[in-house]
Design a protein around this motif. Sequence first.
Motif, PDB file in Angstrom:
ATOM      1  N   ALA A 125     -23.760  74.636  18.157  1.00  0.00           N
ATOM      2  CA  ALA A 125     -24.981  75.401  17.898  1.00  0.00           C
ATOM      3  C   ALA A 125     -24.953  75.975  16.490  1.00  0.00           C
ATOM      4  O   ALA A 125     -23.940  76.524  16.059  1.00  0.00           O
ATOM      5  N   PHE A 126     -26.076  75.833  15.793  1.00  0.00           N
ATOM      6  CA  PHE A 126     -26.255  76.470  14.476  1.00  0.00           C
ATOM      7  C   PHE A 126     -27.143  77.681  14.682  1.00  0.00           C
ATOM      8  O   PHE A 126     -28.290  77.549  15.115  1.00  0.00           O
ATOM      9  N   ALA A 152     -34.804  75.348  14.019  1.00  0.00           N
ATOM     10  CA  ALA A 152     -35.516  74.475  14.968  1.00  0.00           C
ATOM     11  C   ALA A 152     -36.916  74.160  14.437  1.00  0.00           C
ATOM     12  O   ALA A 152     -37.418  73.035  14.575  1.00  0.00           O
ATOM     13  N   GLN A 153     -37.507  75.163  13.812  1.00  0.00           N
ATOM     14  CA  GLN A 153     -38.854  74.972  13.282  1.00  0.00           C
ATOM     15  C   GLN A 153     -38.860  73.913  12.168  1.00  0.00           C
ATOM     16  O   GLN A 153     -39.720  73.031  12.151  1.00  0.00           O
ATOM     17  N   GLN A 154     -37.876  73.989  11.299  1.00  0.00           N
ATOM     18  CA  GLN A 154     -37.792  72.984  10.220  1.00  0.00           C
ATOM     19  C   GLN A 154     -37.497  71.597  10.769  1.00  0.00           C
ATOM     20  O   GLN A 154     -38.064  70.607  10.309  1.00  0.00           O
ATOM     21  N   ALA A 155     -36.594  71.522  11.730  1.00  0.00           N
ATOM     22  CA  ALA A 155     -36.184  70.217  12.277  1.00  0.00           C
ATOM     23  C   ALA A 155     -37.234  69.672  13.238  1.00  0.00           C
ATOM     24  O   ALA A 155     -37.200  68.509  13.606  1.00  0.00           O
ATOM     25  N   GLU A 156     -38.131  70.544  13.651  1.00  0.00           N
ATOM     26  CA  GLU A 156     -39.162  70.213  14.645  1.00  0.00           C
ATOM     27  C   GLU A 156     -38.562  69.781  15.982  1.00  0.00           C
ATOM     28  O   GLU A 156     -39.162  69.024  16.740  1.00  0.00           O
ATOM     29  N   THR A 157     -37.362  70.279  16.245  1.00  0.00           N
ATOM     30  CA  THR A 157     -36.741  70.065  17.554  1.00  0.00           C
ATOM     31  C   THR A 157     -35.640  71.104  17.743  1.00  0.00           C
ATOM     32  O   THR A 157     -35.108  71.638  16.760  1.00  0.00           O
ATOM     33  N   GLU A 158     -35.340  71.409  18.995  1.00  0.00           N
ATOM     34  CA  GLU A 158     -34.280  72.387  19.270  1.00  0.00           C
ATOM     35  C   GLU A 158     -32.980  71.698  19.650  1.00  0.00           C
ATOM     36  O   GLU A 158     -31.973  72.340  19.859  1.00  0.00           O
ATOM     37  N   GLU A 171     -36.601  84.683  20.991  1.00  0.00           N
ATOM     38  CA  GLU A 171     -35.936  83.589  21.693  1.00  0.00           C
ATOM     39  C   GLU A 171     -34.432  83.824  21.637  1.00  0.00           C
ATOM     40  O   GLU A 171     -33.938  84.588  20.793  1.00  0.00           O
ATOM     41  N   ALA A 172     -33.722  83.188  22.546  1.00  0.00           N
ATOM     42  CA  ALA A 172     -32.268  83.382  22.605  1.00  0.00           C
ATOM     43  C   ALA A 172     -31.587  82.079  22.987  1.00  0.00           C
ATOM     44  O   ALA A 172     -32.196  81.187  23.577  1.00  0.00           O
ATOM     45  N   TYR A 173     -30.341  81.992  22.609  1.00  0.00           N
ATOM     46  CA  TYR A 173     -29.444  80.953  23.135  1.00  0.00           C
ATOM     47  C   TYR A 173     -28.850  81.628  24.376  1.00  0.00           C
ATOM     48  O   TYR A 173     -27.811  82.280  24.312  1.00  0.00           O
ATOM     49  N   LEU A 187     -27.555  72.143  18.955  1.00  0.00           N
ATOM     50  CA  LEU A 187     -28.659  73.063  19.262  1.00  0.00           C
ATOM     51  C   LEU A 187     -29.098  73.795  17.998  1.00  0.00           C
ATOM     52  O   LEU A 187     -28.269  74.272  17.229  1.00  0.00           O
ATOM     53  N   LEU A 188     -30.410  73.869  17.822  1.00  0.00           N
ATOM     54  CA  LEU A 188     -30.994  74.573  16.681  1.00  0.00           C
ATOM     55  C   LEU A 188     -31.920  75.663  17.201  1.00  0.00           C
ATOM     56  O   LEU A 188     -32.541  75.510  18.261  1.00  0.00           O
TER      57      LEU A 188
END
Lengths: 153, 153, 79, 79
Positions: free
Chosen positions: D71-72, D11-17, B50-52, D5-6
Amino acid sequence: MKKYKITTEPINNQDVIDSVVHQNAGAISVFIGTVREMTGQKQTKFLHYEAYVPMAEKQLERIGMEIQEKWPSAITAISHRIGTLQISDIAVAIAVSTPHRQDAFEASRYAIERIKEIVPIWKKEHYTDGEEWIGNQQGTKTYPAGHPEEVVK
Amino acid sequence: MKKYKITTEPINNQDVIDSVVHQNAGAISVFIGTVREMTGQKQTKFLHYEAYVPMAEKQLERIGMEIQEKWPSAITAISHRIGTLQISDIAVAIAVSTPHRQDAFEASRYAIERIKEIVPIWKKEHYTDGEEWIGNQQGTKTYPAGHPEEVVK
Amino acid sequence: MINILLFANLAQQAETEKVSIEVNSALSVKEVRTLLQQKVGKLTGIENALLAVNEEYVELTGQVKDGDTVAFIPPVSGG
Amino acid sequence: MINILLFANLAQQAETEKVSIEVNSALSVKEVRTLLQQKVGKLTGIENALLAVNEEYVELTGQVKDGDTVAFIPPVSGG
């Protein structure tokens, strides 16, 4: 495709690349030599390559074996074109695949350096102001008869 | 073709190569990263990247600019694929053309190293025995917050 | 008979790519080089040529026998 | 409002991007990182993330204002 080839036909890069693809290769380093128009102030119109074909193919194969000794997982393919080439035409395409990228870069660089040392192919430059066989005339390369150990088995 | 591209489509090496061909280029160094099946004892079934995307394309372009600063005659093109990739699929293709071969090798190697440092793309390995995001978990790369000077302009 | 192959500027000077010479006994590449130039005239730069017998590189002292092919390979410039 | 943005394991830990937070004044990326974790819970490894504001890398002290995207970026693994 034949992995080590001297050909009068245009080189298809992807064919050369395809012949080194392998499921345990993570990296492929490809070197493509193309005909350059300007060398210093000299303008090339076109080039002519000739080769001692059967020996040149053997020497390409030898380079592949040398690479496999140095980088045992490497797979190598080399095609060199001969005949008349125009600006931007591909003279040589080398592909080396390896598990990791560092080896691929080193091996493909090794291959092009060795081609310039041991493969009997000659380039004649046709400049806008004359022509010359590259090699002897430039004096940049000489092989004193007492020092051929790099090529003699 | 766009010279710096993140794409969900399969990469066509020749398209990437074509976009750096130039009449004063004598050398093109191409680096192709492919999906490798075995890493040590671990067997990969497939990968997910995946990418930003917009930022990743900007960073690829930035790498191209860095190369042009270091090797002024270089022309660079980079395509990176994202999504699900199978064994031997092409993840990334980099092509750099220069007048002379040494610069082409160095610049294309520079490009792949920089991709691994600054381009926001992440790989998730799907092994036969589980899955993991590569990067953090391996602990092979960390960016202490006090040391981001390589990426901050 | 020994077949001699010439390339690039050596062929250009000799005005031929192939020369045959009759021999009565084994001889060295160095001797072949002398006989060749007795036949086609002096070839400038031949002392810098790599030497091959039957498509394998050899030294100047390499032996050549009837039926062999000797190639004089001027400094190469492929790639 | 600030958009966060994660990616990847964050993103997986936060369960959202994507996370949005309301802000009343300019703040640093470091403060955004704290507010983010107050909202979604502790994110392991976020201290190793690269930081970007509006698609440009910044330092932890970088300033963020209303409308910006932060973004992180966990350690990257492309190529």
